[in-house]
Write a protein that holds these residues in place. Structure first.
Motif, mmCIF file in Angstrom:
data_model
loop_
_atom_site.group_PDB
_atom_site.id
_atom_site.type_symbol
_atom_site.label_atom_id
_atom_site.label_comp_id
_atom_site.label_asym_id
_atom_site.label_seq_id
_atom_site.Cartn_x
_atom_site.Cartn_y
_atom_site.Cartn_z
ATOM 1 N N ASN A 253 -49.504 19.873 -12.399
ATOM 2 C CA ASN A 253 -50.508 19.415 -11.435
ATOM 3 C C ASN A 253 -51.747 18.990 -12.213
ATOM 4 O O ASN A 253 -52.523 19.820 -12.683
ATOM 5 N N SER A 254 -51.918 17.677 -12.342
ATOM 6 C CA SER A 254 -53.026 17.133 -13.127
ATOM 7 C C SER A 254 -53.972 16.375 -12.199
ATOM 8 O O SER A 254 -53.617 15.319 -11.661
ATOM 9 N N GLY A 255 -55.136 16.946 -11.983
ATOM 10 C CA GLY A 255 -56.106 16.305 -11.100
ATOM 11 C C GLY A 255 -55.639 16.187 -9.669
ATOM 12 O O GLY A 255 -56.008 15.259 -8.947
ATOM 13 N N GLY A 256 -54.786 17.122 -9.230
ATOM 14 C CA GLY A 256 -54.270 17.106 -7.867
ATOM 15 C C GLY A 256 -53.023 16.276 -7.673
ATOM 16 O O GLY A 256 -52.472 16.220 -6.577
ATOM 17 N N ASP A 288 -57.055 22.645 -18.385
ATOM 18 C CA ASP A 288 -58.166 21.701 -18.511
ATOM 19 C C ASP A 288 -59.182 22.014 -17.411
ATOM 20 O O ASP A 288 -58.809 22.148 -16.237
ATOM 21 N N ARG A 290 -61.504 20.209 -16.048
ATOM 22 C CA ARG A 290 -61.736 19.154 -15.060
ATOM 23 C C ARG A 290 -60.483 18.858 -14.243
ATOM 24 O O ARG A 290 -60.542 18.714 -13.015
ATOM 25 N N LEU A 291 -59.325 18.748 -14.912
ATOM 26 C CA LEU A 291 -58.087 18.321 -14.245
ATOM 27 C C LEU A 291 -57.226 19.489 -13.763
ATOM 28 O O LEU A 291 -56.294 19.292 -12.988
ATOM 29 N N ARG A 294 -53.938 19.102 -18.151
ATOM 30 C CA ARG A 294 -53.902 17.767 -18.743
ATOM 31 C C ARG A 294 -52.557 17.572 -19.438
ATOM 32 O O ARG A 294 -51.974 18.523 -19.977
ATOM 33 N N TYR A 328 -51.619 8.217 -13.888
ATOM 34 C CA TYR A 328 -51.783 9.674 -13.843
ATOM 35 C C TYR A 328 -50.709 10.402 -14.643
ATOM 36 O O TYR A 328 -50.853 11.580 -14.968
#
Length: 363
Positions: A253-256, A288, A290-291, A294, A328
């Motif tokens: 799951n990267s940034g949703g 990560d 932020r994400l 990552r 993504y």
């Protein structure tokens, strides 16, 4: 060590502990033992013991024999670890179908000691690394493979490079799908020749379906007609043909956005093959801020830095991923791992490999 399964009175004396364990299983089977305890491979978690019945194992062996045309008097090479289901089931197929078994302790190249002009086998099973090693380092052994009725490849996914190399083999080569809980494979996928396919075909009598995650479940005689739920996300062509997309427990799951790493790995491996690069790779999701996670491409190589050729190939792969899946899904970083961690059955241990990478890259 050669075992004529139809003449147990002439079985050989074991020369090693491994041969003694193998013969002990064969004798237990011949005496009619009704239950056997095996262990899962541990590729996605801690290995665990599973009790399988004689009826389940016989059903699996008979289905394989029917699907591949195996019969009494055929000769099989057993070179997978007989402490686990894949190797054990090679023994059971020989015992149930009346085949002569040549048993070798597992090695990187099981054909290294055989004369390509003299050795005759009708059937065998490899892990991908064994078959890749045979084709890469001892191409003179190809006649041994070509004389076989069927060759199975299982335990891990076959890379695009290996599938391309398999086209040199004229005997039918099949990828297998299954697990300890289903008593080895319940479906086969042809890897070479005009009949090669991206889809697995279920063996006779196997019933398939999916849960609400899109993960395969299996009901068959080999599972004692109990439903076995997997974590493998699949796509169906029809009720008996399916393609593996990836595992639900490897989704990143990267940034949703949920990403299936196996799809990314397939694209990268194919492009590395075009650049004559055969390093093993793995896409991992690292923490990560932020994400959340990552995407990082881990490459198995003893080198301490990324070569220019590898950088070029990865750049091309990143463009391909961007076009085929989306931006993504593009790994932004490359990490070097000297040696990927494997389970006892030769499967990639993703969690342990990521842990090894993080421990070496920590300040």
């Amino acid at each position: 060590m050669t075992i004529d399964t139809l003449r147990s009175e002439t079985w050989p004396d074991p020369q090693t502990d491994y041969e003694a364990e193998t013969l002990a299983f064969c004798r237990s089977w011949q005496r009619g033992q009704t239950e056997f305890i095996l262990h899962t491979s541990g590729s996605t978690g801690t290995p665990k013991p599973i009790t399988l019945t004689r009826a389940q194992m016989r059903a699996s062996a008979q289905l394989t024999g029917q699907a591949l045309g195996l019969q009494a008097g055929n000769k099989a090479l057993v070179c997978l670890n007989s402490r686990y289901v894949a190797g054990v089931m090679m023994l059971v197929r020989g015992l149930e179908l009346g085949m002569t078994l040549t048993v070798q302790e597992p090695s990187g190249n099981p054909l290294s000691d055989f004369d390509p002009d003299q050795a005759q086998f009708d059937f065998t099973a490899f892990v991908p690394l064994q078959l890749q090693t045979i084709l890469d380092t001892t191409p003179q052994k190809l006649p041994i493979l070509n004389r076989m009725k069927a060759i199975l490849v299982g335990g891990a996914a076959t890379s695009p490079a290996l599938e391309e190399a398999l086209q040199r083999i004229t005997a039918p080569v099949f990828a297998t799908y299954g697990m300890t809980e289903t008593v080895s494979h319940i479906a086969l996928r042809r890897l070479n020749g005009p009949a090669k396919s991206d889809f697995f075909t279920a063996l006779a009598g196997v019933q398939l379906g999916v849960d609400d995650r899109g993960c395969l479940h299996i009901t068959a005689a080999a599972s004692n007609f109990e439903r076995v739920q997997t974590n493998d996300v699949v796509e169906f062509a029809d009720s008996t043909h399916f393609r593996i997309v990836g595992r639900a427990d490897t989704i990143i799951n990267s940034g949703g956005v949920k990403v299936q790493p196996e799809q990314i790995e397939h694209i990268i491996a194919g492009i590395l093959g075009e650049y004559a690069l055969n390093q093993r790779i793995m896409v991992a999701g690292l923490a990560d801020q932020r994400l959340g996670q990552r995407l990082v491409l881990l490459v198995e190589t003893p080198a301490h830095e990324v070569s220019t050729q590898l950088q070029t190939a990865v750049s091309v792969a990143q463009d391909a991923i961007r076009q085929r899946i989306g931006r993504y899904a593009v790994p932004k970083d490359i990490g070097i791992v000297p040696t990927f961690v494997e389970t006892a059955t030769g499967k990639l241990d993703r969690r342990a490999t990521v842990a090894a990478y993080l421990s070496k890259s920590a300040p």
